[in-house]
Write an enzyme that holds these catalytic residues in place. Structure first.
Site, mmCIF file in Angstrom:
data_model
loop_
_atom_site.group_PDB
_atom_site.id
_atom_site.type_symbol
_atom_site.label_atom_id
_atom_site.label_comp_id
_atom_site.label_asym_id
_atom_site.label_seq_id
_atom_site.Cartn_x
_atom_site.Cartn_y
_atom_site.Cartn_z
ATOM 1 N N VAL A 1 0.698 -1.330 0.044
ATOM 2 C CA VAL A 1 -0.098 0.093 -0.068
ATOM 3 C C VAL A 1 0.999 1.085 0.024
ATOM 4 O O VAL A 1 2.178 1.053 0.433
ATOM 5 C CB VAL A 1 -0.758 -0.118 1.373
ATOM 6 C CG1 VAL A 1 -1.842 -1.158 1.284
ATOM 7 C CG2 VAL A 1 -0.179 -0.150 2.595
ATOM 8 N N HIS A 2 0.349 2.205 -0.382
ATOM 9 C CA HIS A 2 0.905 3.549 -0.467
ATOM 10 C C HIS A 2 0.187 4.844 -0.149
ATOM 11 O O HIS A 2 0.493 5.913 -0.183
ATOM 12 C CB HIS A 2 1.809 3.933 -1.568
ATOM 13 C CG HIS A 2 1.073 3.912 -2.929
ATOM 14 N ND1 HIS A 2 0.427 2.755 -3.567
ATOM 15 C CD2 HIS A 2 0.910 4.932 -3.681
ATOM 16 C CE1 HIS A 2 -0.042 3.453 -4.585
ATOM 17 N NE2 HIS A 2 0.399 4.572 -4.946
ATOM 18 N N GLU B 1 5.922 -9.358 -13.553
ATOM 19 C CA GLU B 1 5.070 -10.166 -14.584
ATOM 20 C C GLU B 1 5.776 -11.175 -15.160
ATOM 21 O O GLU B 1 5.047 -12.401 -16.097
ATOM 22 C CB GLU B 1 4.476 -9.082 -15.670
ATOM 23 C CG GLU B 1 3.661 -8.226 -14.804
ATOM 24 C CD GLU B 1 2.866 -7.289 -15.782
ATOM 25 O OE1 GLU B 1 3.284 -7.130 -16.896
ATOM 26 O OE2 GLU B 1 1.868 -6.463 -15.351
ATOM 27 N N LYS C 1 7.951 5.957 0.239
ATOM 28 C CA LYS C 1 7.725 7.284 -0.254
ATOM 29 C C LYS C 1 6.221 7.741 0.129
ATOM 30 O O LYS C 1 5.901 8.867 0.070
ATOM 31 C CB LYS C 1 7.606 7.313 -1.568
ATOM 32 C CG LYS C 1 6.560 6.520 -2.536
ATOM 33 C CD LYS C 1 6.847 7.072 -3.999
ATOM 34 C CE LYS C 1 5.824 6.272 -4.830
ATOM 35 N NZ LYS C 1 6.198 4.974 -4.751
#
Length: 441
Positions: A110-111, A306, A138
């Site tokens: 999460v951010h 991926e 960040k």
């Protein structure tokens, strides 16, 4: 003498009334009460289009949220954990023996959007599971502190011991998952499989359904990493060198410097960044030389998450490998723009990077598809979609329980829009009875 009798009678009368009043107050404090419906001014009702997914067909009945300020609640630095789990309606007991005997591990990166994370975490939380939360380095300090405050209330949940500054399509996104895997490998909880999530996901299957799906005959001893041999159109991702501009983007090195071939002459696969992996496979990822060499080789590729998981899952030596898996595995319900008209009937919300941000009109497709999770949601853009899916999901979770339902687990309550608040309280009671009868069925 007469005056004395009057005074004495008055004193006894006052004493008696005081005792009665104190007794009433004491009894009211001791006797549990039904959860009271919040006023519409505090919690908005669900939109009419949502009623098709909720129990009951009476048009006079409105469903109301019981927590309208989850984000501000978490931001309160003085909150107590016992109040938090109750007031935010976290489920505090395993809902079935089957789930208790098959604990899952979750990695959540999460951010942003604190409230969306709180609601996602609440939806997937069960006391027998284990959760590693990776907060982007960040992210604002206040955001991280709020997540830490929430996580500290649960013994089976922790922040990743190392945080990455995650860049879209960068190696840092893969590293964030690996950081959590290292932490989960040390967990004393005997989790069976690990599932990774991002902050804009939301579950479609209940925890019981996840357990039943992941231990089904098809997936019991296998990893789920949907993907195929790398298409020609994707080869530039791993044949050219890339560099990660930390916290910004991924760019080509120079004018397109070529990379060497993958280690051990591995066939590179292309798939989703999402997975469900066995614990033995996680140990393989963390300790095996082939896995470590592929990881090192992947550091200057584009969007390595991926290709990394799905490539390793096609190695015969890997525990739980699925050589001929293809795109099998209902991990995510995602509406890609280029698949409109083929796999879905268009996005009812809006497209961002060719992925649908769901609106409430997308819910029938999501529910009918019945994947493990759906992606993506935005709390501020289309709040009704999340509100409705969340309540539908909690209804399903509680209806499948084999234990008595705690009233605090109800996310929403019913009230009769044409009756008094007393009638609203009885509607709350009938809502509670609905779940109790479901649990006993």
């Amino acid at each position: 003498m007469c005056q004395l009798e009057v005074t004495k009678c008055s004193f006894l009368l006052c004493l008696g009334m005081s005792i009665i009043i104190c007794s009433v107050i004491y009894l009211r404090a001791r006797i549990p009460t039904e959860p009271k419906p919040l006023e519409p001014s505090s919690c908005r009702p669900f939109p009419p289009s949502c009623k098709a997914f909720l129990p009951g067909n009476d048009k006079r009945i409105e469903w109301y949220h019981r927590d309208c300020k989850a984000e501000s609640y978490i931001l309160n630095s003085r909150l107590q954990c016992s109040n938090l789990t109750r007031d935010l309606h976290f489920i505090t007991r395993p809902l079935s023996r089957e789930e208790e005997d098959y604990p899952l591990a979750f990695i959540v990166t999460v951010h942003k959007e604190l409230e969306l994370f709180v609601r996602l975490f609440r939806a997937i939380y069960m006391p027998q599971n284990v959760y590693c939360i990776h907060v982007d380095a960040k992210a604002p300090r206040g955001y991280r502190e709020a997540v830490q405050r929430l996580v500290s209330c649960f013994e089976n949940t922790f922040l990743s011991s190392r945080s990455e500054t995650v860049t879209y399509a960068g190696f840092s996104r893969l590293q964030a998952d690996l950081n959590c895997m290292k932490d989960l490998a040390k967990s004393k909880i005997g989790w069976r499989k690990v599932v990774n999530l991002c902050g804009q996901d939301f579950p479609v299957k209940s925890n019981l359904e996840l357990v039943q799906y992941l231990k089904s005959k098809e997936w019991r001893d296998r990893n789920m990493t949907p993907g195929v041999k790398q298409p020609v159109s994707m080869r530039h991702r791993t044949q050219l060198q890339h560099k990660e501009i930390i916290g910004s983007h991924v760019a080509l090195k120079g004018l397109g410097l070529k990379k060497g071939p993958p280690p051990y002459n591995l066939q590179v696969y292309f798939g989703t960044a999402y997975y469900a992996l066995t614990r033995a496979f996680v140990d393989f990822v963390l300790k095996n030389q082939i896995a470590q060499s592929l990881l090192e080789w992947s550091k200057d590729t584009f969007s390595p998450d991926e290709h990394y998981w799905v490539t390793l899952n096609h190695i015969k030596e890997a525990p739980g490998s699925h050589i001929d898996g293809g795109w099998a595995g209902a991990i995510r319900a995602i509406k890609w723009k280029d698949q409109e008209g083929r796999t879905h009937n268009g996005c009812k919300g809006r497209y961002v990077r060719d992925i649908c941000i769901y609106g409430i009109g997308d819910l029938p497709w999501i529910i009918n598809r019945n994947s493990m999770f759906a992606n993506k949601f935005e709390r501020n853009t289309f709040p009704e979609a999340l509100d409705c899916l969340e309540q539908w999901h909690r209804n399903k979770v509680l209806s499948q329980a084999t234990v008595p339902i705690d009233p605090s687990w109800l996310l929403a309550i019913q009230s009769n829009s044409s009756s008094s608040s007393n009638n609203s309280s009885s509607s709350s009671s009938s809502s509670r009875s609905y779940f109790n009868s479901s649990a006993e069925a």
